[in-house]
Design a protein around this motif. Sequence first.
Motif, PDB file in Angstrom:
ATOM      1  N   LEU A   1       0.919  -0.956  -0.041  1.00 15.08           N
ATOM      2  CA  LEU A   1       0.000   0.350  -0.059  1.00 15.08           C
ATOM      3  C   LEU A   1       1.272   1.305  -0.421  1.00 15.08           C
ATOM      4  CD1 LEU A   1      -2.993   1.501   0.177  1.00 15.08           C
ATOM      5  CD2 LEU A   1      -2.673   1.197   3.271  1.00 15.08           C
ATOM      6  N   LEU A   2       2.095   1.336   0.735  1.00 16.32           N
ATOM      7  CA  LEU A   2       3.204   2.069   0.768  1.00 16.32           C
ATOM      8  C   LEU A   2       3.341   2.742  -0.676  1.00 16.32           C
ATOM      9  CD1 LEU A   2       4.780   2.107   4.429  1.00 16.32           C
ATOM     10  CD2 LEU A   2       3.374   3.582   3.889  1.00 16.32           C
ATOM     11  N   PHE A   3       3.792   1.423  -1.416  1.00 16.19           N
ATOM     12  CA  PHE A   3       4.659   1.847  -2.317  1.00 16.19           C
ATOM     13  C   PHE A   3       3.221   2.379  -3.116  1.00 16.19           C
ATOM     14  CE2 PHE A   3       4.646  -0.281  -6.724  1.00 16.19           C
ATOM     15  CZ  PHE A   3       5.440   0.192  -6.961  1.00 16.19           C
ATOM     16  N   VAL A   4       2.020   1.855  -3.926  1.00 14.19           N
ATOM     17  CA  VAL A   4       0.821   2.666  -4.226  1.00 14.19           C
ATOM     18  C   VAL A   4       1.270   4.377  -4.083  1.00 14.19           C
ATOM     19  CG1 VAL A   4      -0.971   2.329  -5.133  1.00 14.19           C
ATOM     20  CG2 VAL A   4       0.297   0.843  -4.829  1.00 14.19           C
ATOM     21  N   VAL A   5       0.760   4.277  -2.607  1.00 15.47           N
ATOM     22  CA  VAL A   5       1.267   5.817  -2.028  1.00 15.47           C
ATOM     23  C   VAL A   5       2.234   6.440  -2.278  1.00 15.47           C
ATOM     24  CG1 VAL A   5       0.052   7.209  -0.038  1.00 15.47           C
ATOM     25  CG2 VAL A   5      -1.187   5.165  -0.213  1.00 15.47           C
ATOM     26  N   PHE A   6       3.151   6.154  -2.113  1.00 17.36           N
ATOM     27  CA  PHE A   6       4.606   6.710  -2.829  1.00 17.36           C
ATOM     28  C   PHE A   6       4.573   7.100  -4.581  1.00 17.36           C
ATOM     29  CE2 PHE A   6       5.867   6.086   1.820  1.00 17.36           C
ATOM     30  CZ  PHE A   6       5.317   6.517   2.490  1.00 17.36           C
ATOM     31  N   LEU A   7       4.328   5.831  -4.671  1.00 16.25           N
ATOM     32  CA  LEU A   7       4.345   5.938  -6.358  1.00 16.25           C
ATOM     33  C   LEU A   7       3.329   7.295  -7.107  1.00 16.25           C
ATOM     34  CD1 LEU A   7       5.490   5.069  -8.809  1.00 16.25           C
ATOM     35  CD2 LEU A   7       4.073   3.523  -8.912  1.00 16.25           C
ATOM     36  N   LEU A   8       2.327   6.872  -6.483  1.00 16.66           N
ATOM     37  CA  LEU A   8       1.100   8.219  -6.975  1.00 16.66           C
ATOM     38  C   LEU A   8       1.603   9.894  -6.489  1.00 16.66           C
ATOM     39  CD1 LEU A   8      -1.880   6.850  -5.861  1.00 16.66           C
ATOM     40  CD2 LEU A   8      -0.891   6.752  -8.635  1.00 16.66           C
TER      41      LEU A   8
END
Length: 313
Positions: free
Chosen positions: A26-33
Amino acid sequence: MEWVNETSVREFFFLGFSSLAGLQQLLFVVFLLVYLLMLGTNAIIISTIVLDRALHTPMYFFLGVLSCSETCYTFVIIPKMLVDLLAQKKTISFLGCAIQMFTFLFLICSHSFLLAAMGYDRYVAICNPLRYTVLMGYGGCLGLVAAACACGFTASVVITSLIFHLPFHSSNHLHHYFCDISPVLKLASHHSRLSQLVIFMLGVFVLVIPLLLILVSYIHVISAILKIPSSVGRYKAFSTCASHLTVVTVHYGCASFIYLRPKSNYSSSQDTLISVSYTILTPLFNPMIYSLRSKEFKSALRRTMVQTSCPIN
């Protein structure tokens, strides 16, 4: 290299988000966006400043350089962090850690002095408007940027050399998500009070001196604004400084908490949280604070969009 021969540690393991193992995807998706949004916003700002001649002023020149600086220092940290969020083995080589720390410190230290240069720009614009074009000409602006980069380079070389000449014989588990000063220094087998003092004094040089220069500039600015007879004139003059003051407060507040605390007060969880704010969130919000709230910039952006979508034959 000499650094490698003085230590038994060959790589470091990042443990910055180890307590959030179930949330790392989830952190990966948030930080990527957030990262993609930050890159897009800064790209819009830089391209608009370059393409629209109305923005070829010292204030927007410094803003363009600041956007480039923020884009570069996030590029040093965030892509590696995103890869590590999905990787089982979150490591970086000893040399890679040194390079990452040097590059990050060079950019973030230069960033501090660029904010001081922008404060000087506002001081000259409001307190010495008749000499503004002379003092803040193209050569003067380039000189201030070069001086900021020279100060950042000097500080980063000294700090990185001091830290990575220390012996690392024990743990190589880094309680952070990138190679920052305090987490790496904590892993050193031993380090003298002199090296700690030099690093602290360089932190003072990079953070306190530019902040004092900004405060002196704004003391004169506020004094000049208060002498403006009309309330509309005072509001207009102060509005040109409000965005800069907001960014200065966030930048120096976070950086001072991280780098000017006594080593005994070091907390890896607190540092990770604060570091996320100035490596991920601050570069996202700074362009919005500076440019997207500016009527002048929004008008220039509309002109640029019209010119690029409907080029004149």
